[in-house]
Design a protein around this motif. Structure first.
Motif, mmCIF file in Angstrom:
data_model
loop_
_atom_site.group_PDB
_atom_site.id
_atom_site.type_symbol
_atom_site.label_atom_id
_atom_site.label_comp_id
_atom_site.label_asym_id
_atom_site.label_seq_id
_atom_site.Cartn_x
_atom_site.Cartn_y
_atom_site.Cartn_z
ATOM 1 N N TYR A 155 -39.932 -17.139 30.347
ATOM 2 C CA TYR A 155 -40.991 -17.981 30.904
ATOM 3 C C TYR A 155 -40.455 -18.864 32.026
ATOM 4 O O TYR A 155 -41.158 -19.121 33.005
ATOM 5 C CB TYR A 155 -41.661 -18.799 29.803
ATOM 6 N N PHE A 156 -39.232 -19.299 31.905
ATOM 7 C CA PHE A 156 -38.567 -20.051 32.973
ATOM 8 C C PHE A 156 -38.521 -19.205 34.243
ATOM 9 O O PHE A 156 -38.870 -19.667 35.335
ATOM 10 C CB PHE A 156 -37.162 -20.440 32.507
ATOM 11 N N LYS A 157 -38.117 -17.937 34.110
ATOM 12 C CA LYS A 157 -38.046 -17.047 35.276
ATOM 13 C C LYS A 157 -39.436 -16.744 35.821
ATOM 14 O O LYS A 157 -39.633 -16.748 37.033
ATOM 15 C CB LYS A 157 -37.332 -15.742 34.921
ATOM 16 N N CYS A 186 -45.138 -21.862 31.220
ATOM 17 C CA CYS A 186 -46.312 -20.995 31.240
ATOM 18 C C CYS A 186 -47.298 -21.410 32.327
ATOM 19 O O CYS A 186 -47.824 -20.558 33.053
ATOM 20 C CB CYS A 186 -47.002 -20.999 29.875
ATOM 21 N N LYS A 187 -47.532 -22.697 32.440
ATOM 22 C CA LYS A 187 -48.460 -23.193 33.464
ATOM 23 C C LYS A 187 -47.973 -22.797 34.854
ATOM 24 O O LYS A 187 -48.753 -22.329 35.692
ATOM 25 C CB LYS A 187 -48.597 -24.711 33.355
ATOM 26 N N ARG A 188 -46.699 -22.964 35.121
ATOM 27 C CA ARG A 188 -46.127 -22.605 36.424
ATOM 28 C C ARG A 188 -46.251 -21.103 36.690
ATOM 29 O O ARG A 188 -46.373 -20.680 37.832
ATOM 30 C CB ARG A 188 -44.659 -23.022 36.488
ATOM 31 N N ALA A 189 -46.201 -20.300 35.631
ATOM 32 C CA ALA A 189 -46.253 -18.846 35.760
ATOM 33 C C ALA A 189 -47.677 -18.297 35.702
ATOM 34 O O ALA A 189 -47.880 -17.102 35.907
ATOM 35 C CB ALA A 189 -45.413 -18.203 34.658
ATOM 36 N N GLY A 190 -48.638 -19.160 35.388
ATOM 37 C CA GLY A 190 -50.013 -18.687 35.243
ATOM 38 C C GLY A 190 -50.213 -17.846 33.996
ATOM 39 O O GLY A 190 -51.033 -16.928 33.963
ATOM 40 N N ILE A 191 -49.473 -18.168 32.945
ATOM 41 C CA ILE A 191 -49.531 -17.436 31.678
ATOM 42 C C ILE A 191 -50.220 -18.304 30.633
ATOM 43 O O ILE A 191 -49.910 -19.482 30.497
ATOM 44 C CB ILE A 191 -48.101 -17.079 31.194
ATOM 45 N N ASN A 192 -51.118 -17.690 29.887
ATOM 46 C CA ASN A 192 -51.772 -18.382 28.784
ATOM 47 C C ASN A 192 -50.825 -18.317 27.576
ATOM 48 O O ASN A 192 -50.558 -17.228 27.058
ATOM 49 C CB ASN A 192 -53.106 -17.712 28.460
#
Length: 125
Positions: free
Chosen positions: A26-28, A72-78
């Motif tokens: 998720y960091f990546k 997750c927010k930075r990646a656009g992941i729920n």
């Protein structure tokens, strides 16, 4: 300099590595944000974020969850979508999957204790 996933020499295979690998994903996906930016958003210290990503600490779940949600927010992941959608209802959410890995890592036995003769602690400590 970008933070990298620890090598297997630095963090051997096991529950801790599995947890760090998942969090690092998720960091990546969040484009490797500056740790200070994550700290500012989550109210978690920069050093704690760094140590989590290196497998050097097990914070409380609430702390890890804040960092995870930021990634997750930075990646656009729920974070509450299914980790393995192909499994259907049997799949845990991304959040629950990470929490399960965290619980396993916390319960993993520590490396062998330092031999007493090499220990800095007094024998009766």
């Amino acid at each position: 300099m970008n933070l990298r996933m620890p090598s297997e020499d630095e963090l051997p295979p096991g529950a801790t590595r599995a947890f760090v690998e998942e969090l690092f994903t998720y960091f990546k996906e969040g484009e490797r944000p500056r740790l200070q930016d994550v700290a500012n958003q989550t109210q978690v210290s920069r050093e704690t974020v760094r140590r989590l990503l290196r497998g050097q600490t097990f914070s409380r779940w609430e702390t890890i969850n804040r960092v995870f949600e930021d990634f997750c927010k930075r990646a656009g992941i729920n974070p509450d979508e299914r980790r393995y959608p192909q499994w259907g209802e049997a799949s845990p959410s991304r959040r629950q999957y990470l929490k399960n890995l965290w619980n396993k890592a916390v319960d993993e036995p520590l490396p062998d204790a330092i031999p007493e003769e090499d220990s800095a602690l007094p024998p009766d400590w």
